[in-house]
Enzyme design. Structure first.
Site, short mmCIF file in Angstrom:
data_model
loop_
_atom_site.label_atom_id
_atom_site.label_comp_id
_atom_site.label_asym_id
_atom_site.label_seq_id
_atom_site.Cartn_x
_atom_site.Cartn_y
_atom_site.Cartn_z
N SER A 192 -11.61 0.93 -11.56
CA SER A 192 -9.99 1.04 -10.85
C SER A 192 -9.19 0.35 -11.85
CB SER A 192 -9.97 0.36 -9.48
OG SER A 192 -9.08 0.67 -8.71
N ASP A 218 -12.78 10.66 -3.59
CA ASP A 218 -11.82 9.74 -4.46
C ASP A 218 -11.15 10.84 -5.49
OD1 ASP A 218 -10.33 7.89 -5.77
OD2 ASP A 218 -11.88 7.23 -6.94
N HIS A 230 -13.19 5.65 -3.16
CA HIS A 230 -12.70 4.97 -4.59
C HIS A 230 -13.78 3.90 -4.99
CE1 HIS A 230 -10.12 4.07 -7.87
NE2 HIS A 230 -9.78 2.67 -7.24
#
Length: 210
Positions: free
Chosen positions: A111, A162, A188
């Protein structure tokens, strides 16, 4: 199987203090190589400790080091070297690797941490042993020629629930030496949704780099 040694501390990087946690093979066993774990915006090095990733890596013979990125976790006082969503100069992560004396590491980058890891991955003469992106941000900010130059082995990981994982994959698939692990039913932070699948896939990838 030898035990695992764990410690925590702080390093100085470009004039700022960053917190880290580390797990090593116990009993004086030499580590095979280093794995540097970064994290997303809602997480920290504690995520990797609680999930057991640091322990699992050390148990398998690797030196596992997780840092708290600037402004987050226990590195809250440190100022981020770029606004969120902007690429951080590769010199930042190079300084982290140097301060921790990691040698050429494998970098795990979920991320938010893509803004740190992608410039380091694509820097000329990059010393990365391997790269494990987990739906990182900023994949659209790297051009095709820079992706094509990367020599490191790559394991692209994301959850099939995701949308960001699929979006980042469309860019990351330009990396020449990659394989893909898609986790069914995972979102995610797919490593939290499917920790066993995450650890199995990661350790299998690392084994192939030895």
């Amino acid at each position: 199987m030898a035990g695992v040694e764990q410690r925590e501390g702080a390093i100085q990087v470009q004039g700022q203090s960053l917190f880290f946690r580390e797990a090593l093979p116990g009993g004086g066993q030499a580590a095979r190589f280093s794995v540097l774990l970064l994290h997303g915006i809602r997480f920290s090095s504690e995520t990797w400790q609680n999930l057991g990733t640091l322990h699992r890596l050390a148990q398998a013979g690797y030196r596992a080091v997780a840092i708290d990125l600037p402004g987050l976790g226990r590195s809250k006082e440190a100022k981020a070297p770029a606004p969120i969503g902007e690429l951080v100069p590769s010199s930042f992560l190079a300084a982290v690797v140097d301060a921790l004396d990691l040698g050429p590491p494998v970098v795990i980058s979920p991320s938010l941490s893509g803004m740190y890891s992608l410039p380091f991955l694509t820097a000329p003469g990059s010393q990365l042993r391997g790269y494990v992106p987990v739906a990182p941000i900023c994949t659209d900010k790297i051009n095709a020629a820079d992706y094509a130059r990367v020599k490191a082995s790559v394991l692209i990981v994301y959850g099939d629930q995701d949308p960001m994982g699929q979006t980042s994959f469309e860019h990351l698939k330009q990396l020449p030496n990659h394989r893909v692990l898609v986790m069914e039913g995972a979102g995610h932070p797919c490593y939290l949704d499917k920790p066993e699948e995450w650890h199995t896939g990661l350790l299998d990838f690392l084994q192939g780099l030895a």
